[in-house]
Design a protein around this motif. Sequence first.
Motif, PDB file in Angstrom:
ATOM      1  N   PRO A  17       0.778  -1.241   0.000  1.00 30.44           N
ATOM      2  CA  PRO A  17       0.000   0.000   0.000  1.00 30.44           C
ATOM      3  C   PRO A  17       0.810   1.292   0.000  1.00 30.44           C
ATOM      4  O   PRO A  17       0.332   2.321   0.463  1.00 30.44           O
ATOM      5  CB  PRO A  17      -0.805  -0.132   1.295  1.00 30.44           C
ATOM      6  CG  PRO A  17       0.115  -0.878   2.207  1.00 30.44           C
ATOM      7  CD  PRO A  17       0.868  -1.847   1.340  1.00 30.44           C
ATOM      8  N   ALA A  34       1.375   3.400  -2.232  1.00 31.75           N
ATOM      9  CA  ALA A  34       0.695   4.490  -2.942  1.00 31.75           C
ATOM     10  C   ALA A  34      -0.372   5.151  -2.087  1.00 31.75           C
ATOM     11  O   ALA A  34      -0.782   6.287  -2.364  1.00 31.75           O
ATOM     12  CB  ALA A  34       0.079   3.964  -4.241  1.00 31.75           C
ATOM     13  N   ARG A  35      -0.850   4.475  -1.041  1.00 27.76           N
ATOM     14  CA  ARG A  35      -1.816   5.074  -0.118  1.00 27.76           C
ATOM     15  C   ARG A  35      -1.133   5.969   0.905  1.00 27.76           C
ATOM     16  O   ARG A  35      -1.793   6.742   1.606  1.00 27.76           O
ATOM     17  CB  ARG A  35      -2.579   3.970   0.627  1.00 27.76           C
ATOM     18  CG  ARG A  35      -3.450   3.119  -0.262  1.00 27.76           C
ATOM     19  CD  ARG A  35      -4.687   3.847  -0.708  1.00 27.76           C
ATOM     20  NE  ARG A  35      -5.590   2.967  -1.429  1.00 27.76           N
ATOM     21  CZ  ARG A  35      -6.699   3.371  -2.033  1.00 27.76           C
ATOM     22  NH1 ARG A  35      -7.028   4.645  -1.994  1.00 27.76           N
ATOM     23  NH2 ARG A  35      -7.452   2.516  -2.675  1.00 27.76           N
ATOM     24  N   LEU A  36       0.189   5.852   1.003  1.00 34.37           N
ATOM     25  CA  LEU A  36       0.951   6.659   1.960  1.00 34.37           C
ATOM     26  C   LEU A  36       1.790   7.729   1.282  1.00 34.37           C
ATOM     27  O   LEU A  36       2.424   8.539   1.954  1.00 34.37           O
ATOM     28  CB  LEU A  36       1.879   5.743   2.786  1.00 34.37           C
ATOM     29  CG  LEU A  36       1.190   4.710   3.670  1.00 34.37           C
ATOM     30  CD1 LEU A  36       2.210   3.747   4.239  1.00 34.37           C
ATOM     31  CD2 LEU A  36       0.413   5.397   4.784  1.00 34.37           C
ATOM     32  N   THR A  56      -2.326  -0.047  -7.642  1.00 30.25           N
ATOM     33  CA  THR A  56      -3.664   0.055  -7.057  1.00 30.25           C
ATOM     34  C   THR A  56      -3.658   0.074  -5.539  1.00 30.25           C
ATOM     35  O   THR A  56      -4.634   0.501  -4.927  1.00 30.25           O
ATOM     36  CB  THR A  56      -4.545  -1.125  -7.496  1.00 30.25           C
ATOM     37  OG1 THR A  56      -4.058  -2.336  -6.890  1.00 30.25           O
ATOM     38  CG2 THR A  56      -4.563  -1.270  -9.015  1.00 30.25           C
ATOM     39  N   ALA A  57      -2.574  -0.417  -4.922  1.00 31.54           N
ATOM     40  CA  ALA A  57      -2.509  -0.625  -3.467  1.00 31.54           C
ATOM     41  C   ALA A  57      -3.603  -1.579  -3.005  1.00 31.54           C
ATOM     42  O   ALA A  57      -4.004  -1.574  -1.847  1.00 31.54           O
ATOM     43  CB  ALA A  57      -2.584   0.691  -2.706  1.00 31.54           C
ATOM     44  N   ARG A  81      -5.626  -5.311  -2.371  1.00 29.58           N
ATOM     45  CA  ARG A  81      -5.321  -6.575  -1.705  1.00 29.58           C
ATOM     46  C   ARG A  81      -5.604  -7.741  -2.645  1.00 29.58           C
ATOM     47  O   ARG A  81      -6.510  -7.689  -3.479  1.00 29.58           O
ATOM     48  CB  ARG A  81      -6.175  -6.751  -0.453  1.00 29.58           C
ATOM     49  CG  ARG A  81      -5.960  -5.715   0.610  1.00 29.58           C
ATOM     50  CD  ARG A  81      -6.759  -6.085   1.859  1.00 29.58           C
ATOM     51  NE  ARG A  81      -6.675  -5.045   2.876  1.00 29.58           N
ATOM     52  CZ  ARG A  81      -7.139  -5.167   4.113  1.00 29.58           C
ATOM     53  NH1 ARG A  81      -7.753  -6.299   4.470  1.00 29.58           N
ATOM     54  NH2 ARG A  81      -7.016  -4.191   4.988  1.00 29.58           N
TER      55      ARG A  81
END
Length: 260
Positions: free
Chosen positions: A134, A136-138, A165-166, A168
């Motif tokens: 993840p 890209a979410r950070l 996409t980050a 799962r």
Amino acid sequence: METEPLLVTTNDGVATIVINRSARKNAVTQAMWVDLAARVNAFSADPDARVIVLRGAGDDFSAGADIGEFDTLRGTAESARAYEATNSAAFAALRNCAIPVIAAIRGICFGGGFGLAAACDLRIATADAQFAVPAARLGLAYPQDAMGDIVWAAGPQMARYLTYTAGRIDARAALGAGFLLEIVEADRFDTRISEIARTISENAPLSVRASKAAIRAALSHDADEAALAQAVGDTTFVSTDYAEGRAAFHARRTPVFRGR
């Protein structure tokens, strides 16, 4: 009460390293990255160590780097680079370890935890395992060297999907991508991990080390690694284990290898 963030045990050549912060889903602190690298490097240099099992305490493998440290230890470009060097060293220790490393994966395997698993030689999971990268979410870049592990372990297309996409994926998707060797039912998981580790530990250690070096050289196409693999392989021909293997074959008995 959890006291040691890394628990380390050894038994007949099998070293087990447990990421021991189950209350934090085994998130890894900077100090733990440093300690993990040191522990793996020590086993790599130990002639009596034959295989490492890396696992998480409780129901999860690892949620990755402990985000609670990011404001203080990863808050500026300079500190972020220093932090990244510590987790890259842990990935490198696993990647370059002279003996095989098995990732025993339950539950969450995210971010830096995914990177740790990707740097291992074999990855086995329970059906409930979940995988994600993840960054890209950070708003972070994933370390380049660790990205190489992900590409090798999961394939370039899955690496792109996970990082772009980050999103799962479940254990079945990870198996299909080649990231996992096996999916094992939860009630057989510990037994299966022990079976594989024990089988490796009972084989000729120098031969196993030579195979790991040769596989790495084949993947990297690096001349220095090819030379190292050749040198490690050459040691097997003059080893007492080679003599033991031949003697056991002729006597139709189980060989007892010493790693010498």
